[in-house]
Motif scaffolding. Structure first.
Motif, PDB file in Angstrom:
ATOM      1  N   LEU A 128      14.231  41.463  32.956  1.00  0.00           N
ATOM      2  CA  LEU A 128      15.667  41.643  33.134  1.00  0.00           C
ATOM      3  C   LEU A 128      15.993  42.109  34.550  1.00  0.00           C
ATOM      4  CD1 LEU A 128      16.569  43.296  29.700  1.00  0.00           C
ATOM      5  CD2 LEU A 128      17.081  40.962  30.458  1.00  0.00           C
ATOM      6  N   SER A 129      15.161  42.944  35.107  1.00  0.00           N
ATOM      7  CA  SER A 129      15.391  43.418  36.480  1.00  0.00           C
ATOM      8  C   SER A 129      15.291  42.264  37.449  1.00  0.00           C
ATOM      9  CB  SER A 129      14.364  44.515  36.835  1.00  0.00           C
ATOM     10  OG  SER A 129      14.517  45.622  35.981  1.00  0.00           O
ATOM     11  N   VAL A 130      14.347  41.398  37.254  1.00  0.00           N
ATOM     12  CA  VAL A 130      14.211  40.241  38.137  1.00  0.00           C
ATOM     13  C   VAL A 130      15.396  39.326  37.967  1.00  0.00           C
ATOM     14  CG1 VAL A 130      12.838  38.173  38.591  1.00  0.00           C
ATOM     15  CG2 VAL A 130      11.719  40.372  38.206  1.00  0.00           C
ATOM     16  N   ALA A 131      15.886  39.153  36.744  1.00  0.00           N
ATOM     17  CA  ALA A 131      17.033  38.282  36.486  1.00  0.00           C
ATOM     18  C   ALA A 131      18.285  38.854  37.151  1.00  0.00           C
ATOM     19  CB  ALA A 131      17.234  38.121  34.984  1.00  0.00           C
ATOM     20  N   ALA A 132      18.480  40.197  37.073  1.00  0.00           N
ATOM     21  CA  ALA A 132      19.655  40.828  37.690  1.00  0.00           C
ATOM     22  C   ALA A 132      19.608  40.692  39.203  1.00  0.00           C
ATOM     23  CB  ALA A 132      19.736  42.294  37.286  1.00  0.00           C
ATOM     24  N   GLU A 133      18.404  40.781  39.752  1.00  0.00           N
ATOM     25  CA  GLU A 133      18.289  40.649  41.212  1.00  0.00           C
ATOM     26  C   GLU A 133      18.592  39.230  41.646  1.00  0.00           C
ATOM     27  OE1 GLU A 133      14.437  41.943  42.231  1.00  0.00           O
ATOM     28  OE2 GLU A 133      14.862  44.078  41.925  1.00  0.00           O
ATOM     29  N   GLN A 134      18.325  38.244  40.803  1.00  0.00           N
ATOM     30  CA  GLN A 134      18.569  36.861  41.168  1.00  0.00           C
ATOM     31  C   GLN A 134      20.036  36.484  41.029  1.00  0.00           C
ATOM     32  OE1 GLN A 134      15.919  34.645  38.663  1.00  0.00           O
ATOM     33  NE2 GLN A 134      14.138  34.975  40.010  1.00  0.00           N
ATOM     34  N   MET A 135      20.832  37.206  40.229  1.00  0.00           N
ATOM     35  CA  MET A 135      22.244  36.919  40.027  1.00  0.00           C
ATOM     36  C   MET A 135      23.090  37.657  41.071  1.00  0.00           C
ATOM     37  SD  MET A 135      22.756  36.810  35.937  1.00  0.00           S
ATOM     38  CE  MET A 135      21.928  35.588  34.917  1.00  0.00           C
ATOM     39  N   ASP A 136      24.280  37.052  41.372  1.00  0.00           N
ATOM     40  CA  ASP A 136      25.169  37.643  42.390  1.00  0.00           C
ATOM     41  C   ASP A 136      26.610  37.488  41.935  1.00  0.00           C
ATOM     42  OD1 ASP A 136      26.126  38.789  44.694  1.00  0.00           O
ATOM     43  OD2 ASP A 136      26.132  36.888  45.810  1.00  0.00           O
ATOM     44  N   MET A 137      27.388  38.587  42.070  1.00  0.00           N
ATOM     45  CA  MET A 137      28.814  38.554  41.746  1.00  0.00           C
ATOM     46  C   MET A 137      29.586  38.385  43.055  1.00  0.00           C
ATOM     47  SD  MET A 137      31.081  41.594  40.034  1.00  0.00           S
ATOM     48  CE  MET A 137      32.844  41.476  39.898  1.00  0.00           C
ATOM     49  N   LYS A 138      30.364  37.337  43.090  1.00  0.00           N
ATOM     50  CA  LYS A 138      31.126  37.046  44.301  1.00  0.00           C
ATOM     51  C   LYS A 138      32.607  37.271  44.061  1.00  0.00           C
ATOM     52  CE  LYS A 138      27.886  33.634  46.171  1.00  0.00           C
ATOM     53  NZ  LYS A 138      27.713  32.239  46.641  1.00  0.00           N
ATOM     54  N   ALA A 139      33.293  37.931  45.081  1.00  0.00           N
ATOM     55  CA  ALA A 139      34.754  38.168  45.042  1.00  0.00           C
ATOM     56  C   ALA A 139      35.355  37.680  46.365  1.00  0.00           C
ATOM     57  CB  ALA A 139      35.071  39.646  44.850  1.00  0.00           C
ATOM     58  N   THR A 140      36.417  36.910  46.255  1.00  0.00           N
ATOM     59  CA  THR A 140      37.058  36.351  47.460  1.00  0.00           C
ATOM     60  C   THR A 140      38.575  36.528  47.347  1.00  0.00           C
ATOM     61  OG1 THR A 140      35.316  34.678  47.568  1.00  0.00           O
ATOM     62  CG2 THR A 140      37.276  34.343  48.913  1.00  0.00           C
ATOM     63  N   PRO A 141      39.157  37.283  48.313  1.00  0.00           N
ATOM     64  CA  PRO A 141      38.527  38.118  49.349  1.00  0.00           C
ATOM     65  C   PRO A 141      38.183  39.492  48.813  1.00  0.00           C
ATOM     66  CG  PRO A 141      40.904  38.215  49.596  1.00  0.00           C
ATOM     67  CD  PRO A 141      40.649  37.320  48.395  1.00  0.00           C
ATOM     68  N   VAL A 142      37.431  40.237  49.591  1.00  0.00           N
ATOM     69  CA  VAL A 142      37.026  41.573  49.171  1.00  0.00           C
ATOM     70  C   VAL A 142      37.989  42.640  49.717  1.00  0.00           C
ATOM     71  CG1 VAL A 142      34.601  40.954  48.915  1.00  0.00           C
ATOM     72  CG2 VAL A 142      35.454  41.790  51.113  1.00  0.00           C
ATOM     73  N   ASP A 143      38.906  42.238  50.610  1.00  0.00           N
ATOM     74  CA  ASP A 143      39.902  43.199  51.116  1.00  0.00           C
ATOM     75  C   ASP A 143      41.151  42.443  51.535  1.00  0.00           C
ATOM     76  OD1 ASP A 143      39.461  42.136  53.707  1.00  0.00           O
ATOM     77  OD2 ASP A 143      37.894  43.596  54.106  1.00  0.00           O
ATOM     78  N   GLY A 144      42.239  43.184  51.668  1.00  0.00           N
ATOM     79  CA  GLY A 144      43.505  42.599  52.043  1.00  0.00           C
ATOM     80  C   GLY A 144      44.650  43.499  51.616  1.00  0.00           C
ATOM     81  N   THR A 145      45.848  43.047  51.954  1.00  0.00           N
ATOM     82  CA  THR A 145      47.024  43.853  51.633  1.00  0.00           C
ATOM     83  C   THR A 145      47.560  43.474  50.254  1.00  0.00           C
ATOM     84  OG1 THR A 145      48.470  42.253  52.721  1.00  0.00           O
ATOM     85  CG2 THR A 145      47.656  44.077  54.056  1.00  0.00           C
ATOM     86  N   ALA A 146      48.150  44.470  49.635  1.00  0.00           N
ATOM     87  CA  ALA A 146      48.731  44.243  48.314  1.00  0.00           C
ATOM     88  C   ALA A 146      50.034  43.447  48.467  1.00  0.00           C
ATOM     89  CB  ALA A 146      49.013  45.586  47.644  1.00  0.00           C
ATOM     90  N   PRO A 147      50.329  42.555  47.496  1.00  0.00           N
ATOM     91  CA  PRO A 147      49.463  42.201  46.348  1.00  0.00           C
ATOM     92  C   PRO A 147      48.317  41.278  46.795  1.00  0.00           C
ATOM     93  CG  PRO A 147      51.451  40.906  46.293  1.00  0.00           C
ATOM     94  CD  PRO A 147      51.618  41.848  47.462  1.00  0.00           C
ATOM     95  N   LEU A 148      47.082  41.640  46.371  1.00  0.00           N
ATOM     96  CA  LEU A 148      45.892  40.903  46.793  1.00  0.00           C
ATOM     97  C   LEU A 148      45.350  40.119  45.605  1.00  0.00           C
ATOM     98  CD1 LEU A 148      43.796  40.372  49.028  1.00  0.00           C
ATOM     99  CD2 LEU A 148      42.489  42.331  48.115  1.00  0.00           C
ATOM    100  N   VAL A 149      45.283  38.803  45.735  1.00  0.00           N
ATOM    101  CA  VAL A 149      44.757  37.920  44.678  1.00  0.00           C
ATOM    102  C   VAL A 149      43.300  37.646  44.994  1.00  0.00           C
ATOM    103  CG1 VAL A 149      44.964  35.705  43.511  1.00  0.00           C
ATOM    104  CG2 VAL A 149      47.021  36.902  44.319  1.00  0.00           C
ATOM    105  N   VAL A 150      42.400  38.009  43.997  1.00  0.00           N
ATOM    106  CA  VAL A 150      40.956  37.877  44.214  1.00  0.00           C
ATOM    107  C   VAL A 150      40.390  36.924  43.156  1.00  0.00           C
ATOM    108  CG1 VAL A 150      38.752  39.086  44.373  1.00  0.00           C
ATOM    109  CG2 VAL A 150      40.876  40.233  45.097  1.00  0.00           C
ATOM    110  N   SER A 151      39.528  36.033  43.641  1.00  0.00           N
ATOM    111  CA  SER A 151      38.814  35.098  42.738  1.00  0.00           C
ATOM    112  C   SER A 151      37.379  35.596  42.546  1.00  0.00           C
ATOM    113  CB  SER A 151      38.809  33.687  43.328  1.00  0.00           C
ATOM    114  OG  SER A 151      40.135  33.208  43.470  1.00  0.00           O
TER     115      SER A 151
END
Length: 470
Positions: A17-40
């Motif tokens: 499970l540790s190896v599987a978690a290291e292989q997975m990645d959570m992506k957020a676009t964008p990670v910063d900005g002014t409100a209201p900020l829409v993130v995918s």
């Protein structure tokens, strides 16, 4: 044996499970900005994932089960969204950080945004955000802050296109970049230099006149000149306050000439620069003694010519037309004498040259002059003054004789009047005397009549005697 295998299996699953978690990645676009900020959001790789549980705001409540959800952060702050994914090997938790800044807005106005260089511009900035706000202006895109004012002013001296940037930063560190364009145009006055004079200057102070022409379609204002060049020092310039399109006018520049020879210079008039060429007069040293000697020689020559003029005039030559020339030469000679006395030797030298040339002309004219032929009319013309005197004298004598005759007539009339009065008085006296005598005789006769009334002869004799006396 069974216990050992169980522990080994647990360790194996944990490592998997540790190896599987290291292989997975959570992506957020964008990670910063002014409100209201829409993130995918998304998780990769996603081949082995069977389910998703998204918590965007960290409140422990699942907000979405979609593989690729979006979420809008309406408020500013720092958020830690999480996702729990289920794989064939087990459950995996992933997280990231989202920074939402305060909402900012700004408008920038440049007034004017276009014009003739040098162009003065007033910038006006209106911005919203978490106060206090900070401002950083860059006028020429060199990365250097030129002003920190909210509404600054700036002059663009050189023609060109400029992108002026301003960065607004709020108290949270949020910033906003605004860019405003400004265009500084090259000025073309269409001013023309028609002519200038003099082109030959003296050492020291000189005045130069420039004739200008407005060749454009608009009026030009506040035109003055600036002379630049080696050996020439600019002192002052007059100003043309307004020059209408198509009109001409002049400016006068005062300069101090410091060196001799050719003087290549330039004159700046509004946006125009014109090349000029001047030369300096060679300085001549004058000798006071030499000029004084020349003055004396010319003076003697003039006196001789004047003497000859009067002599020929007396002899009847036609020299009257030379009178003004002689008079003018004498006046110039007196002026030259004053210039010598005041040490204006250059002016005196010029004056003497002019006089010398005049004397040559007078001398030639005296040599060519002809004697006048005498005619009755010429005699009358030449002696008109004497004739006028004689006529005046005759008129005076005639008037005297007329007055004398009139006076004599009056005297005669007066004498006749007086004589008549005297004769009348004498006649009256004689009459009175005769009348008295008669009265006396009558009285005597009466007495005789009384004495001898008896003798008639005596009476007759007495009457005869009385008659004789009468």
């Amino acid at each position: 044996m069974i216990k050992r295998e169980f522990v080994f299996g647990i360790v194996f699953c944990f490592l998997f499970l540790s190896v599987a978690a290291e292989q997975m990645d959570m992506k957020a676009t964008p990670v910063d900005g002014t409100a209201p900020l829409v993130v995918s959001f998304e998780v990769s790789p996603a081949e082995d994932i069977t389910s998703y549980q998204w918590d965007f705001n960290g409140d422990g409540v699942s907000d979405s089960a979609d593989p690729n959800p979006t979420y809008t952060y309406a408020q500013e702050g720092s958020f830690t969204p999480t996702v729990t994914v289920q794989t064939s090997s087990g459950e995996v938790n992933l997280t990231t950080i989202i920074t939402v800044l305060s909402r900012m807005s700004a408008t920038v106005v440049a007034n004017p945004s276009s014009g003739i260089a040098p162009l003065g511009v007033q910038f006006t900035l209106a911005a919203t955000g978490r106060e206090p706000l900070q401002y950083a202006w860059d006028y020429n895109a060199d990365g250097i802050i030129d002003s920190t004012q909210q509404n600054p002013q700036y002059i663009f001296d050189a023609p060109g296109s400029y992108n002026i940037s301003v960065t607004i930063t709020d108290v949270t560190g949020n910033s906003l970049l605004k860019v405003v364009p400004v265009s500084a145009l090259k000025f073309d006055s269409q001013l023309q230099l028609d002519s200038y004079f003099p082109t030959t200057l003296d050492l020291g102070e000189n005045k130069i006149t420039f004739i200008l022409l407005n060749g454009g379609t608009k009026a030009l204002e506040n035109i003055n000149a600036k002379i630049i060049g080696n050996g020439v020092q600019h002192l002052a310039s007059t100003t043309v306050s307004r020059l209408e399109a198509g009109d001409q006018d002049s400016v006068v520049v005062t300069v101090n000439v410091l060196s001799q020879g050719v003087l290549p210079t330039k004159v700046k008039l509004l946006d125009k620069t014109f090349s000029l060429n001047f030369t300096t007069n060679v300085k001549v040293e004058y000798s006071l003694e030499d000029i004084q000697n020349r003055f004396n020689e010319i003076k003697v020559q003039l006196q001789e010519l004047e003497k000859e003029y009067h002599q020929k005039k007396a002899e009847g030559y036609l020299v009257s037309e030379l009178f003004d020339s002689v008079k003018s030469a004498k006046a110039k000679l007196e002026m030259a004498q004053q210039q010598i006395l005041t040490r204006k030797l250059a002016d005196a030298q010029v004056n003497l040259d002019v006089i010398k040339s005049s004397l040559v002309d007078i001398n030639q004219s005296l040599a060519d002059v002809q004697k006048q032929e005498k005619r009755p009319l010429d005699w009358v013309k030449d002696n008109i003054a004497a004739i006028a005197v004689i006529i005046t004298s005759l008129g005076a004598v005639s008037g005297f004789l007329i007055k004398l005759k009139s006076h004599a007539k009056k005297v005669g009339e007066k004498a006749a009047q007086v004589g008549g009065q005297a004769f009348s008085k004498v006649g009256d006296a004689v009459k009175d005397k005769v009348k008295g005598k008669k009265e006396k005789d009558d009285s005597a006769d009466k007495k005789h009549s009384e004495r001898s009334s008896s003798s008639s002869s005596l009476s007759i004799t007495s009457e005869e005697t009385v008659d004789e006396k009468k």
